[in-house]
Design an enzyme around this catalytic site. Structure first.
Site, PDB file in Angstrom:
ATOM      1  N   LYS A  26     -14.218 -17.698 -13.041  1.00  0.00           N
ATOM      2  CA  LYS A  26     -15.065 -18.430 -12.302  1.00  0.00           C
ATOM      3  C   LYS A  26     -15.718 -19.511 -13.387  1.00  0.00           C
ATOM      4  O   LYS A  26     -15.509 -20.905 -13.143  1.00  0.00           O
ATOM      5  CB  LYS A  26     -15.873 -18.013 -11.451  1.00  0.00           C
ATOM      6  CG  LYS A  26     -16.407 -18.838 -10.403  1.00  0.00           C
ATOM      7  CD  LYS A  26     -17.241 -18.278  -9.212  1.00  0.00           C
ATOM      8  CE  LYS A  26     -16.178 -17.224  -8.361  1.00  0.00           C
ATOM      9  NZ  LYS A  26     -16.935 -16.429  -7.511  1.00  0.00           N
ATOM     10  N   ARG A  96     -23.873 -16.180  -9.155  1.00  0.00           N
ATOM     11  CA  ARG A  96     -22.375 -15.728  -8.825  1.00  0.00           C
ATOM     12  C   ARG A  96     -21.894 -14.925 -10.018  1.00  0.00           C
ATOM     13  O   ARG A  96     -21.934 -15.177 -11.048  1.00  0.00           O
ATOM     14  CB  ARG A  96     -21.369 -16.761  -8.369  1.00  0.00           C
ATOM     15  CG  ARG A  96     -22.051 -17.613  -7.631  1.00  0.00           C
ATOM     16  CD  ARG A  96     -20.689 -18.614  -6.861  1.00  0.00           C
ATOM     17  NE  ARG A  96     -20.454 -19.599  -7.968  1.00  0.00           N
ATOM     18  CZ  ARG A  96     -19.570 -20.595  -7.739  1.00  0.00           C
ATOM     19  NH1 ARG A  96     -18.565 -20.491  -6.882  1.00  0.00           N
ATOM     20  NH2 ARG A  96     -19.541 -21.736  -8.386  1.00  0.00           N
ATOM     21  N   GLY A 105     -14.213 -11.216  -3.139  1.00  0.00           N
ATOM     22  CA  GLY A 105     -15.017 -10.469  -2.580  1.00  0.00           C
ATOM     23  C   GLY A 105     -15.875  -9.279  -3.110  1.00  0.00           C
ATOM     24  O   GLY A 105     -16.415  -8.409  -2.731  1.00  0.00           O
ATOM     25  N   MET A 107     -17.541  -8.933  -5.924  1.00  0.00           N
ATOM     26  CA  MET A 107     -18.944  -9.242  -6.472  1.00  0.00           C
ATOM     27  C   MET A 107     -19.712 -10.182  -5.585  1.00  0.00           C
ATOM     28  O   MET A 107     -19.197 -11.017  -4.874  1.00  0.00           O
ATOM     29  CB  MET A 107     -18.990  -9.771  -7.706  1.00  0.00           C
ATOM     30  CG  MET A 107     -17.968  -9.167  -8.862  1.00  0.00           C
ATOM     31  SD  MET A 107     -18.904  -7.510  -9.162  1.00  0.00           S
ATOM     32  CE  MET A 107     -17.813  -6.735 -10.206  1.00  0.00           C
ATOM     33  N   ARG A 352      -9.317 -21.618  -8.892  1.00  0.00           N
ATOM     34  CA  ARG A 352      -8.483 -20.815  -9.282  1.00  0.00           C
ATOM     35  C   ARG A 352      -7.138 -20.549  -8.870  1.00  0.00           C
ATOM     36  O   ARG A 352      -6.793 -21.206  -7.847  1.00  0.00           O
ATOM     37  CB  ARG A 352      -9.104 -19.320  -9.213  1.00  0.00           C
ATOM     38  CG  ARG A 352      -9.212 -18.887  -7.646  1.00  0.00           C
ATOM     39  CD  ARG A 352      -9.927 -17.769  -7.383  1.00  0.00           C
ATOM     40  NE  ARG A 352     -10.136 -17.413  -6.046  1.00  0.00           N
ATOM     41  CZ  ARG A 352     -11.104 -16.758  -5.486  1.00  0.00           C
ATOM     42  NH1 ARG A 352     -11.926 -16.312  -6.251  1.00  0.00           N
ATOM     43  NH2 ARG A 352     -11.101 -16.548  -4.020  1.00  0.00           N
ATOM     44  N   HIS A 468     -11.367 -12.921   4.910  1.00  0.00           N
ATOM     45  CA  HIS A 468     -11.307 -11.872   3.707  1.00  0.00           C
ATOM     46  C   HIS A 468      -9.998 -11.084   4.057  1.00  0.00           C
ATOM     47  O   HIS A 468      -9.007 -10.947   3.191  1.00  0.00           O
ATOM     48  CB  HIS A 468     -12.629 -10.773   4.119  1.00  0.00           C
ATOM     49  CG  HIS A 468     -12.338  -9.753   3.102  1.00  0.00           C
ATOM     50  ND1 HIS A 468     -11.970  -8.698   3.242  1.00  0.00           N
ATOM     51  CD2 HIS A 468     -12.792  -9.486   1.672  1.00  0.00           C
ATOM     52  CE1 HIS A 468     -11.947  -7.664   2.309  1.00  0.00           C
ATOM     53  NE2 HIS A 468     -12.296  -8.373   1.470  1.00  0.00           N
ATOM     54  N   SER A 777      25.728   7.434 -18.618  1.00  0.00           N
ATOM     55  CA  SER A 777      24.656   7.027 -17.759  1.00  0.00           C
ATOM     56  C   SER A 777      23.593   8.069 -17.911  1.00  0.00           C
ATOM     57  O   SER A 777      23.721   9.310 -17.823  1.00  0.00           O
ATOM     58  CB  SER A 777      25.426   6.828 -16.277  1.00  0.00           C
ATOM     59  OG  SER A 777      24.662   6.282 -15.541  1.00  0.00           O
ATOM     60  N   GLY A 779      20.829   9.773 -16.295  1.00  0.00           N
ATOM     61  CA  GLY A 779      20.037  10.203 -15.206  1.00  0.00           C
ATOM     62  C   GLY A 779      18.674  10.473 -15.307  1.00  0.00           C
ATOM     63  O   GLY A 779      18.392  11.733 -15.655  1.00  0.00           O
ATOM     64  N   THR A 780      17.916   9.609 -15.198  1.00  0.00           N
ATOM     65  CA  THR A 780      16.501   9.797 -15.726  1.00  0.00           C
ATOM     66  C   THR A 780      15.568  10.638 -14.727  1.00  0.00           C
ATOM     67  O   THR A 780      14.433  11.120 -15.223  1.00  0.00           O
ATOM     68  CB  THR A 780      15.808   8.427 -15.961  1.00  0.00           C
ATOM     69  OG1 THR A 780      15.960   7.535 -14.825  1.00  0.00           O
ATOM     70  CG2 THR A 780      16.358   7.854 -17.349  1.00  0.00           C
ATOM     71  N   CYS A 844      20.731   5.234 -14.218  1.00  0.00           N
ATOM     72  CA  CYS A 844      21.143   5.217 -12.791  1.00  0.00           C
ATOM     73  C   CYS A 844      20.106   6.311 -12.187  1.00  0.00           C
ATOM     74  O   CYS A 844      20.224   6.435 -10.661  1.00  0.00           O
ATOM     75  CB  CYS A 844      22.558   5.771 -12.490  1.00  0.00           C
ATOM     76  SG  CYS A 844      22.785   7.655 -12.976  1.00  0.00           S
ATOM     77  N   TYR A 864      23.384  -1.814 -18.794  1.00  0.00           N
ATOM     78  CA  TYR A 864      22.884  -2.100 -17.514  1.00  0.00           C
ATOM     79  C   TYR A 864      22.018  -1.199 -16.826  1.00  0.00           C
ATOM     80  O   TYR A 864      21.795  -0.122 -17.442  1.00  0.00           O
ATOM     81  CB  TYR A 864      24.126  -2.052 -16.350  1.00  0.00           C
ATOM     82  CG  TYR A 864      24.966  -0.704 -16.209  1.00  0.00           C
ATOM     83  CD1 TYR A 864      24.511   0.042 -15.317  1.00  0.00           C
ATOM     84  CD2 TYR A 864      25.844  -0.174 -17.174  1.00  0.00           C
ATOM     85  CE1 TYR A 864      25.063   1.525 -15.119  1.00  0.00           C
ATOM     86  CE2 TYR A 864      26.597   0.977 -16.808  1.00  0.00           C
ATOM     87  CZ  TYR A 864      26.128   1.770 -16.288  1.00  0.00           C
ATOM     88  OH  TYR A 864      26.698   2.877 -15.960  1.00  0.00           O
TER      89      TYR A 864
HETATM   90  P1  ADP Z   1     -16.219 -15.512  -3.834  1.00  0.00           P
HETATM   91  O1  ADP Z   1     -15.988 -15.112  -5.312  1.00  0.00           O
HETATM   92  O2  ADP Z   1     -16.177 -14.261  -3.021  1.00  0.00           O
HETATM   93  O3  ADP Z   1     -15.261 -16.493  -3.581  1.00  0.00           O
HETATM   94  P2  ADP Z   1     -18.289 -17.501  -4.814  1.00  0.00           P
HETATM   95  O4  ADP Z   1     -18.819 -17.187  -5.958  1.00  0.00           O
HETATM   96  O5  ADP Z   1     -16.973 -18.615  -4.658  1.00  0.00           O
HETATM   97  O6  ADP Z   1     -17.736 -16.218  -4.152  1.00  0.00           O
HETATM   98  O7  ADP Z   1     -19.422 -17.902  -3.885  1.00  0.00           O
HETATM   99  C1  ADP Z   1     -19.477 -17.911  -2.477  1.00  0.00           C
HETATM  100  C2  ADP Z   1     -19.851 -19.158  -1.676  1.00  0.00           C
HETATM  101  O8  ADP Z   1     -20.883 -19.488  -2.246  1.00  0.00           O
HETATM  102  C3  ADP Z   1     -18.859 -20.392  -2.370  1.00  0.00           C
HETATM  103  O9  ADP Z   1     -17.839 -20.423  -1.423  1.00  0.00           O
HETATM  104  C4  ADP Z   1     -19.672 -21.720  -2.033  1.00  0.00           C
HETATM  105  O10 ADP Z   1     -19.445 -22.114  -0.863  1.00  0.00           O
HETATM  106  C5  ADP Z   1     -21.072 -21.013  -2.037  1.00  0.00           C
HETATM  107  N1  ADP Z   1     -21.639 -21.440  -3.395  1.00  0.00           N
HETATM  108  C6  ADP Z   1     -21.720 -20.992  -4.523  1.00  0.00           C
HETATM  109  N2  ADP Z   1     -21.993 -21.766  -5.468  1.00  0.00           N
HETATM  110  C7  ADP Z   1     -22.798 -22.704  -4.777  1.00  0.00           C
HETATM  111  C8  ADP Z   1     -23.822 -24.027  -5.397  1.00  0.00           C
HETATM  112  N3  ADP Z   1     -23.857 -24.054  -6.489  1.00  0.00           N
HETATM  113  N4  ADP Z   1     -24.107 -24.679  -4.201  1.00  0.00           N
HETATM  114  C9  ADP Z   1     -23.693 -24.390  -3.010  1.00  0.00           C
HETATM  115  N5  ADP Z   1     -23.074 -23.390  -2.239  1.00  0.00           N
HETATM  116  C10 ADP Z   1     -22.561 -22.556  -3.399  1.00  0.00           C
HETATM  117 MG    MG Z   2     -15.250 -18.150  -4.105  1.00  0.00          MG
HETATM  118 MG    MG Z   3     -18.042 -13.671  -2.244  1.00  0.00          MG
END
Ligand code: ADP
Ligand code: MG
Ligand code: MG
Length: 888
Positions: A26, A96, A105, A107, A352, A468, A777, A779-780, A844, A864
């Site tokens: 990120k 974050r 999800g 962290m 990402r 999610h 061949s 035969g593992t 095989c 093969y």
């Molecule tokens: P995840 O990895 O679970 O996607 P994020 O780190 O992307 O979590 O954060 C979750 C949400 O928080 C993001 O979808 C975004 O909408 C909101 N967010 C993160 N940083 C900011 C920011 N600087 N300003 C406004 N919203 C934010």
């Molecule tokens: Mg996110």
């Molecule tokens: Mg999140």
């Protein structure tokens, strides 16, 4: 001094995409987007190196961190024109996590950090919107309370629901500034009672609390589970990203959203996403409000009534569409982005590489290669071979009757059928007992990961296409129907209802993740349609690979499947498998329990025509492609008659008494059948078995050669030899039968005689054996069993412990043990080829379809691999990737 902190913002950054190991995915991508000149709120990342430092040093930070964080914070303040903790003009932060690879999800995120009783007034004054300020504050207490202070979010949700009732409203957005202010008092009280400390008012304390919480969350149970399931090393650690807040919840000209630059289910090249007006952060993915579509096309596809962003905010949408293209050209891959619109201005919060289904991955790779964004090798290398499994297995028969119970969103394609369970733990328990289960939840959260993994499919009542459940299910390749809003789930009662129809825990349902249907009972399946893109990608793969790919098959159906999937021959046809049919097994048993040669020959005479017909069919189906036929290798215990009825049937067929059959069967019983009278040993004691099989093979070969007008050249394979002498004895029989059949039919059959190498002694004596054997061949399965001295039928009871203790990285019966078993194979290859240059060699065992093992086979120079029909494409792709990796 170690540099722990890297800043970004204002069109420049200290980091970039290439620093993902240090800054996390990120942080590196936020920096990269700044470098690209995209609008990103300024901020800074604390490196992943600090995570390890923090864990190793009793959760303490190094002395030089504080100064670096403060300096970076001053920089953000200057860029934004606000001060952290300032009562007039407060800077608010988002905190974050972000590991090297995305762990969706896993962290937790804290937004609006820096708010307190004083700064909330400043925020209200500066924005001119008291309601917005109070709403941000209550969100902050809720998130911070949950993530940092450990006060479960349901406490806050309960208070919120009750408060809405008291205020006589149904939507969060209907609460006024005063309503929210009152709620904040309740929230703070809750935190004080739950933690015995007042909610922290000092912004610095808030910030350090949040930083510690992110680093601490690397060690939570759910993060550990995710890492284990995805082979992510413990040492990698997470970074912390601290960034100025932008607000999507400041009114009707504000919004927040998530999007994929292409459709993550189908791979179609169309912008795909969801947004919510006047909302913040996780609102879109949390499934609390139903999000709206980004594009008009997307809206029309699902027949939604709410307007698309393209209609509501055309200018911002156009800008976003431009960024979509820019990001794809830059990253050369489909992106998963998050954005916020604050008073008509677009801000990018994340990008990402997007998770996608296998079908989508293939389409995207092929489309991008055709568009010149990536080359074909990259396209081929991008697809995880094991994930092809998702595409190759049967799907629901469209003509079968379906009793629809409910409809939801087609969140992750594929069909799954199983028993309904309502909790992740139960899903795991039942799946552990071998049950197929469908996990049904109101919505899923990171705590459910283990259950989602254990389930065959996932159904949720709430949430959108980017919820999610949907994202995780697509990543795991689990079919998923999400947001089936008509379903009422009652966890307590263990049931779900749609109007007056009820389904209880334990009932069987089928979900169709491509159609979004929830169906009562089990629905019949059909073979999948493979896309044109799949064909294209596999064709490219075939151009790159050096290893041949054959299949292990004996029935017409298996052969047809394997050929459709691109098998180039049969590497193993197990003749004993041709006798599992009810009408044939009696003849087979009769042969096994026969007391003397005469009895055996009588039984073999019955078997001969069956085998001849089987082989002829194989040769016809394979149309001249190589066919390796292994001589009989029945583990006797699988074939001995058990119970009165079976014994009586064999006695009647052989024309002897029931008593005699019973006695004979008893005498044949072995203590250790895996190491018993099997493989070539059977033919050594009873040469007439080898004779019969050789005759059946040659007669069939001559017949089909005549039909084709071209010679069919079977490869006859002797199983389980330990010595050259065993091989020589059987080869002599085979050669003699070939002479006989040649004389009878007027053409001498052409053939090869080779051997399995599946005992350590055979591997060591490969030089000697290759003097006689014309191919090898490996035969593992048996080789692994005999090298480790672990019975493959009995290993299940302790394998898990061996893996937990770190003795095995993975099950050696699944992925080849390169160090031990692999060493023996290397020796055998070397000695075999020294004795007979050009000796053809393949493998095989089950390993032939395991991508890591295929890679190994490529590296050690086998000709093969042969694997089960459904794994043929997996092996082809893995072989191509091994060859591509070789070049670089
Ligand atoms: P995840 O990895 O679970 O996607 P994020 O780190 O992307 O979590 O954060 C979750 C949400 O928080 C993001 O979808 C975004 O909408 C909101 N967010 C993160 N940083 C900011 C920011 N600087 N300003 C406004 N919203 C934010
Ligand atoms: Mg996110
Ligand atoms: Mg999140």
């Amino acid at each position: 001094m170690t540099k722990w902190v890297y800043g970004f913002g204002d069109g420049a950054a200290e980091g970039g995409a290439e620093m993902r190991n240090l800054l996390g995915g990120k942080g590196a991508n936020l920096a990269e987007m700044c470098n690209l000149g995209l609008p990103v709120p300024p901020g800074y990342s604390i490196t992943t190196e600090l995570c390890a430092h923090y864990t190793d040093n009793g959760k303490r930070f190094p002395d030089d961190l504080k100064g670096q964080v403060e300096a970076a914070l001053r920089g953000v303040e200057t860029a934004v024109g606000a001060r952290f903790g300032d009562a007039e003009c407060p800077l608010l932060l988002s905190v974050r996590s972000g590991a090297r690879v995305s762990m969706p999800g896993m962290m937790d995120t804290v937004l609006n950090l820096g708010l307190n009783d004083a700064t909330v007034a400043g925020l209200a004054a500066r924005s001119g919107d008291a309601r917005f300020a109070q709403d941000s504050y209550r969100r902050f207490i809720q998130m911070y309370g949950d993530v940092v202070l450990g006060v479960d979010h349901y406490h806050f949700e309960d208070l919120l629901e009750a408060h809405k009732d008291d205020c006589g409203v149904t939507l969060d957005t209907e609460l006024t500034a005063e309503d929210l202010q009152a709620l904040i008092v309740l929230f703070k009280d809750k935190v004080a009672t739950e933690t015995s400390t007042p909610f922290p008012q000092d912004p610095d304390a808030q910030l350090w609390g949040a930083i510690s919480a992110v680093f601490g969350s690397w060690q939570t149970a759910r993060a550990v589970t995710y890492r284990r399931l995805n082979d992510i090393p413990e040492e990698w650690g997470t970074a912390v990203n601290i960034q100025a807040m932008v607000f999507g919840n400041m009114g009707e000209d504000c919004a927040t959203g998530v999007a994929f630059t292409r459709d993550p289910s189908t791979g179609e090249n169309s912008f795909y996403g969801e947004y919510l007006i006047n909302a913040q952060g996780e609102d879109v993915v949390a499934g609390i409000r139903t999000p709206q579509r980004l594009t008009i096309r997307g809206k029309e596809l699902i027949g939604a009534s709410q307007p698309a962003m393209e209609e509501v905010m055309p200018e911002v949408f156009a800008q976003l569409e431009g960024i979509r293209g820019q990001l794809e050209r830059h990253y050369r891959d489909m992106q998963d982005i998050e954005f916020t619109v604050q008073r008509g201005k677009l801000w990018m919060l994340q990008t990402r590489d997007g998770k996608r289904t296998t079908a989508a991955a293939i389409k995207i790779a092929v489309d991008m290669a055709n568009a010149g964004l990536i080359d074909r090798k990259t396209a081929v290398s991008r697809i995880d071979p094991a994930s092809l499994d998702q595409l190759l297995h049967p799907t629901l028969d469209p003509d079968a009757e379906r009793v629809i119970f409910a409809r939801g969103l087609p969140a992750s394609p594929g069909a799954a059928c199983g028993r309904v369970v309502f909790s992740a733990d139960e899903a795991e328990t039942l799946a552990g007992q071998g049950e197929a289960v469908i996990l049904v939840r109101l919505e899923t959260s990171p705590e459910d990961i283990h259950g989602m993994h254990a389930a065959k499919g996932i159904l949720t009542a709430r949430g959108g296409m980017t919820s999610h459940a949907a994202v995780v299910a697509r990543g795991m390749g689990r079919p998923c129907v999400a947001g089936a809003g008509e379903i009422r789930i009652d966890y307590q009662a263990g049931e779900m209802r749609v109007r007056d129809a009820t389904i209880r825990a334990g009932d069987i349902i089928t979900i169709d993740g491509a159609a979004g249907e929830v169906i009562r009972g089990a629905v019949p399946t059909i073979e999948p349609m493979l896309s044109e893109d799949f064909g294209t990608l596999m064709k490219w793969a075939d151009e790159f690979r050096r290893l041949g790919v054959r299949t292990n098959a004996e029935t017409a159906e298996e052969v047809a499947t394997a050929l459709r999937f691109g098998a180039e021959g049969i590497g193993l046809s197990r003749t004993e498998h041709m006798f599992f049919d009810a009408d044939r097994i009696v003849a087979m048993r009769e042969m096994i329990v026969a007391e003397d040669e005469t009895g055996r020959r009588a039984a073999l005479d019955k078997i001969l025509p069956m085998q001849r017909a089987d082989f002829a069919e194989l040769f016809r189906l394979m149309k001249g492609l190589p066919v390796t036929i292994r001589l009989l290798d029945p583990p006797l215990h699988e074939f001995l008659p058990k119970g009165e009825a079976e014994i009586a049937a064999v006695a009647a067929a052989a024309g002897v008494s029931v008593e005699r059959v019973r006695r004979r069967a008893l005498r044949l019983e072995e203590t250790n059948p895996m190491l018993g009278h099997r493989g070539c040993r059977l033919a050594i004691t009873y040469p007439e078995i080898c004779e019969m099989q050789a005759r059946a093979i040659f007669e069939a070969a001559v017949t089909v050669s005549e039909e084709f007008g071209a010679a069919v050249e079977p490869e006859i394979m002797v199983p389980l030899i330990a010595t050259r002498r065993e091989f020589d004895i059987l080869k002599a029989i085979i050669d003699r039968v070939a002479e006989d059949v040649g004389a009878e039919r007027g053409t001498r059959p052409r053939y090869l005689v080779g051997t399995m190498i599946e005992l350590p002694r055979a591997a060591l004596r490969a030089g000697d054996i290759a003097q006689s054997a014309e191919f090898f061949s490996f035969g593992t399965n048996d080789l692994t069993q005999t090298v480790y001295g672990i019975s493959r039928d009995d290993s299940a009871s302790f394998l898990d412990d061996y893996q937990d203790a770190g003795i095995f990285d993975c099950d050696p019966f699944v992925s080849i043990d390169e160090e031990g078993v692999g060493e023996l194979i290397r020796i055998a290859i070397e000695r075999g080829r020294a004795a007979r240059p050009g000796l053809k060699m393949g493998i095989c065992g089950e390993h032939g379809g395991d991508p890591a093992s295929v890679n190994f086979c490529h590296r050690i120079g086998l000709d093969y691999v042969s694997c089960s029909p459904y794994r043929v494409p997996i092996a082809r792709l893995a072989a191509a990737q091994a060859a591509i990796a070789d070049e670089t």
